[in-house]
Write an enzyme that holds these catalytic residues in place. Sequence first.
Site, short mmCIF file in Angstrom:
data_model
loop_
_atom_site.label_atom_id
_atom_site.label_comp_id
_atom_site.label_asym_id
_atom_site.label_seq_id
_atom_site.Cartn_x
_atom_site.Cartn_y
_atom_site.Cartn_z
N PRO A 43 0.77 -1.26 0.11
CA PRO A 43 0.02 -0.13 -0.13
C PRO A 43 0.85 1.14 -0.08
CG PRO A 43 -0.33 -1.19 2.08
CD PRO A 43 0.45 -2.02 1.29
N GLU A 97 2.45 -7.17 8.61
CA GLU A 97 2.68 -5.67 8.85
C GLU A 97 3.62 -5.23 7.69
OE1 GLU A 97 0.25 -4.86 11.03
OE2 GLU A 97 1.56 -2.99 11.15
N ARG A 116 -3.84 -8.31 -20.43
CA ARG A 116 -4.89 -8.00 -21.69
C ARG A 116 -4.37 -6.96 -22.69
NH1 ARG A 116 -7.83 -3.66 -20.91
NH2 ARG A 116 -9.93 -4.48 -21.48
N ASP A 125 -10.60 1.25 -24.44
CA ASP A 125 -10.89 1.13 -23.02
C ASP A 125 -11.26 2.58 -22.28
OD1 ASP A 125 -10.87 -1.47 -23.03
OD2 ASP A 125 -8.94 -1.77 -22.33
CL1 6GU Z 1 -0.20 -3.85 -3.24
N1 6GU Z 1 -0.92 -4.33 -0.89
C1 6GU Z 1 -1.74 -4.34 0.32
N2 6GU Z 1 -1.51 -5.09 1.16
N3 6GU Z 1 -2.64 -3.63 0.34
C2 6GU Z 1 -2.88 -2.79 -0.53
C3 6GU Z 1 -2.11 -2.76 -1.67
C4 6GU Z 1 -1.29 -3.69 -1.94
N4 6GU Z 1 -2.72 -1.82 -2.88
C5 6GU Z 1 -3.47 -1.20 -1.86
N5 6GU Z 1 -3.73 -1.76 -0.70
#
Ligand code: 6GU
Length: 253
Positions: free
Chosen positions: A97, A124, A162, A177
Amino acid sequence: MRIDILTLLPEVFVYLNHSILQRAQAAGLVDIRLHHLRAYATGKHRATDEPPFGGGGGMVLKPEPLFTAVASILNDEQVNAPPPTPAPAHPIILMTPQGRPFTQSIAQELAQHERLLLICGRYEGVDERVRQHLVTDEISIGDYVLTGGELAAMVVADAVVRLLPGALGAAGAAETDSHATGLLEGPHYTKPATFRDWKVPNVLRSGHAGQIARWRRQEALRRTWERRPDMLLTAVLSEEDKWFLGQLAAGEQ
Ligand code: 6GU
């Protein structure tokens, strides 16, 4: 193209064995290989994670299994050699994230590579030395937290595959798209021409290719204007597009 995915949960990737992704693999357009991180862990318990130094909650993915796995998958001893080492030839992408936000243009960029290696984080997080000395890129699929990178790796693999030439039925299907053109796509209709009194717009049944193309362009502009006006700031717009948006803004369309 070859996509390697390193994960503690290879079982969850069944999605990749269906529909367009399955066909792309059967046709030899892409070779997707799953690798179980635990297979690269050592010791009696084959531990892949440990509590963080300094305390605090959660578990952290250990560096050694990740470095060993990546070196083995890329068959590339340079990953384990002491620095300085040459830059790796293929993207090694940590799904996290904290990564750069995934977009259609990143998908297009990744689709140009011969190989990709996606690493799925869990718990974590991962030991910081993985970030600093192993991966070449970090990608997030949006501003929310998932329990692991597996869903995100499937999202990236899907969006990239794709785009490979031949993956979609019609040539050029990916070019129109939503997002590929910088605009959202307008409405689509299929049979029946009338469903519960709701009619398909006449222009789509007129057979006038020019008028149909113009209508589609205008409806794409209208939808983008209504739902994602931010995208109009970067979209490539003709003079006619700008005129139409002016009409929309004035409430005249
Ligand atoms: Cl790539 N990993 C995790 N654990 N949470 C996320 C993510 C990735 N992308 C958005 N939220």
